[in-house]
Write an enzyme that holds these catalytic residues in place. Structure first.
Site, PDB file in Angstrom:
ATOM      1  CG  ASP A  10       2.896 -16.982  -0.809  1.00 13.21           C
ATOM      2  OD1 ASP A  10       2.130 -15.991  -0.797  1.00 13.21           O
ATOM      3  OD2 ASP A  10       2.874 -17.863   0.071  1.00 13.21           O
ATOM      4  CB  CYS A  67       3.471 -15.208   2.430  1.00 12.93           C
ATOM      5  SG  CYS A  67       3.840 -15.087   4.191  1.00 12.93           S
ATOM      6  CB  THR A  69       0.580 -15.374   8.128  1.00 13.14           C
ATOM      7  OG1 THR A  69       1.783 -16.085   7.776  1.00 13.14           O
ATOM      8  CG2 THR A  69      -0.588 -16.337   8.178  1.00 13.14           C
ATOM      9  N   GLY A  70       2.525 -13.378   6.370  1.00  3.23           N
ATOM     10  CA  GLY A  70       3.779 -12.627   6.542  1.00  3.23           C
ATOM     11  C   GLY A  70       4.808 -13.441   7.313  1.00  3.23           C
ATOM     12  CG  HIS A 100      12.168   0.584  19.350  1.00  4.24           C
ATOM     13  ND1 HIS A 100      11.522   0.189  20.493  1.00  4.24           N
ATOM     14  CD2 HIS A 100      12.151   1.946  19.358  1.00  4.24           C
ATOM     15  CE1 HIS A 100      11.112   1.253  21.172  1.00  4.24           C
ATOM     16  NE2 HIS A 100      11.472   2.337  20.495  1.00  4.24           N
ATOM     17  CG  HIS A 135      16.369   1.406  19.863  1.00  2.00           C
ATOM     18  ND1 HIS A 135      15.697   0.524  20.664  1.00  2.00           N
ATOM     19  CD2 HIS A 135      15.863   2.635  20.136  1.00  2.00           C
ATOM     20  CE1 HIS A 135      14.810   1.170  21.392  1.00  2.00           C
ATOM     21  NE2 HIS A 135      14.892   2.457  21.087  1.00  2.00           N
TER      22      HIS A 135
HETATM   23  C1  RB5 Z   1       0.390 -20.505   1.732  1.00  4.27           C
HETATM   24  O1  RB5 Z   1      -0.750 -21.278   1.832  1.00  4.27           O
HETATM   25  C2  RB5 Z   1       0.780 -19.970   3.112  1.00  4.27           C
HETATM   26  O2  RB5 Z   1       1.219 -20.999   3.919  1.00  4.27           O
HETATM   27  C3  RB5 Z   1       1.849 -18.898   2.966  1.00  4.27           C
HETATM   28  O3  RB5 Z   1       1.376 -17.887   2.147  1.00  4.27           O
HETATM   29  C4  RB5 Z   1       2.288 -18.202   4.224  1.00  4.27           C
HETATM   30  O4  RB5 Z   1       1.225 -17.684   4.953  1.00  4.27           O
HETATM   31  C5  RB5 Z   1       3.263 -18.911   5.054  1.00  4.27           C
HETATM   32  O5  RB5 Z   1       3.733 -18.435   6.083  1.00  4.27           O
END
Ligand code: RB5
Length: 150
Positions: A10, A67, A69-70, A100, A135
Site C-alpha cells: 500500500d 504495508c 506494519t505488515g 516451521h 511441521h
Molecule cells: C496505513 O496507514 C496502515 O494502516 C497500513 O499500511 C497497515 O499498516 C495496516 O495494517
C-alpha cells in the site's frame, strides 16, 4: 529458470517495496509487481488479495507484501486459500516462518524496518527450506480445516 515472485504494497509500504523490487531483480528474480505505484493513500486488502491470488493459483511460488506494519496485509492475505502469510520483523522469525510454517507470503512493516533490515529478512526467508516432518502434519491440519469450510 529464476523464481517468479509476486510483490505488492500500500502507500505506507510503497518506498520499501520499490527498493526490494530493484534488489530482487538485481538478484535475478522475475518480479510481478501488483502495485501500488505511488504514496497516494490506497487500501491494503486490494494489493494483499492480488499477491495472494497469484500464489494461491500457482502463478508465483511465493509473494511479498509491504504495508505500514505488515499486519493488515497478513490478515487479508491469509483469507485466500492456501496462503500462509507471516509477518516477519527479524531474520530469526523469517527463518522460523519458513522452517516451521512453510510461509508462502512474507509481510513486512514499511514503517518499522530499514531497507537493510528488510533486505536481510527477505534473503533469509527466500533461502530457508521448509523442514517438513511434524511441521507438515500441523500445516496439513490447517489446510484440512480450510477445505472443510469451502
Ligand atoms: C496505513 O496507514 C496502515 O494502516 C497500513 O499500511 C497497515 O499498516 C495496516 O495494517
Amino acid at each position: 529458470m529464476m523464481e517468479k515472485l509476486a510483490i505488492g504494497s500500500d502507500h505506507a509500504g510503497f518506498r520499501l517495496k520499490e527498493k526490494l523490487k530493484k534488489y530482487l531483480e538485481s538478484k535475478g528474480f522475475s518480479v510481478i509487481d501488483v502495485g501500488t505505484d505511488s504514496e497516494e493513500s490506497v487500501d491494503y486488502p486490494d494489493f494483499a488479495f492480488k499477491v495472494a491470488k497469484l500464489v494461491s493459483e500457482g502463478k508465483c511460488k511465493r509473494g511479498i507484501l509491504v504495508c505500514g506494519t505488515g499486519l493488515g496485509m497478513s490478515i487479508a492475505a491469509n483469507k485466500v486459500k492456501g496462503i500462509r502469510a507471516t509477518v516477519c520483523w527479524n531474520e530469526e522469525v523469517a527463518r522460523l516462518s519458513r522452517l516451521h510454517n512453510d510461509s508462502n507470503v512474507l509481510c513486512l512493516g514499511g514503517r518499522l524496518l530499514t531497507f537493510e533490515e528488510a533486505k536481510r529478512i527477505v534473503e533469509v526467508w527466500l533461502e530457508t527450506e521448509f523442514e517438513g516432518g511434524r511441521h507438515l502434519r500441523r500445516i496439513k491440519k490447517i489446510s484440512e480445516f480450510e477445505e472443510s469450510r469451502s
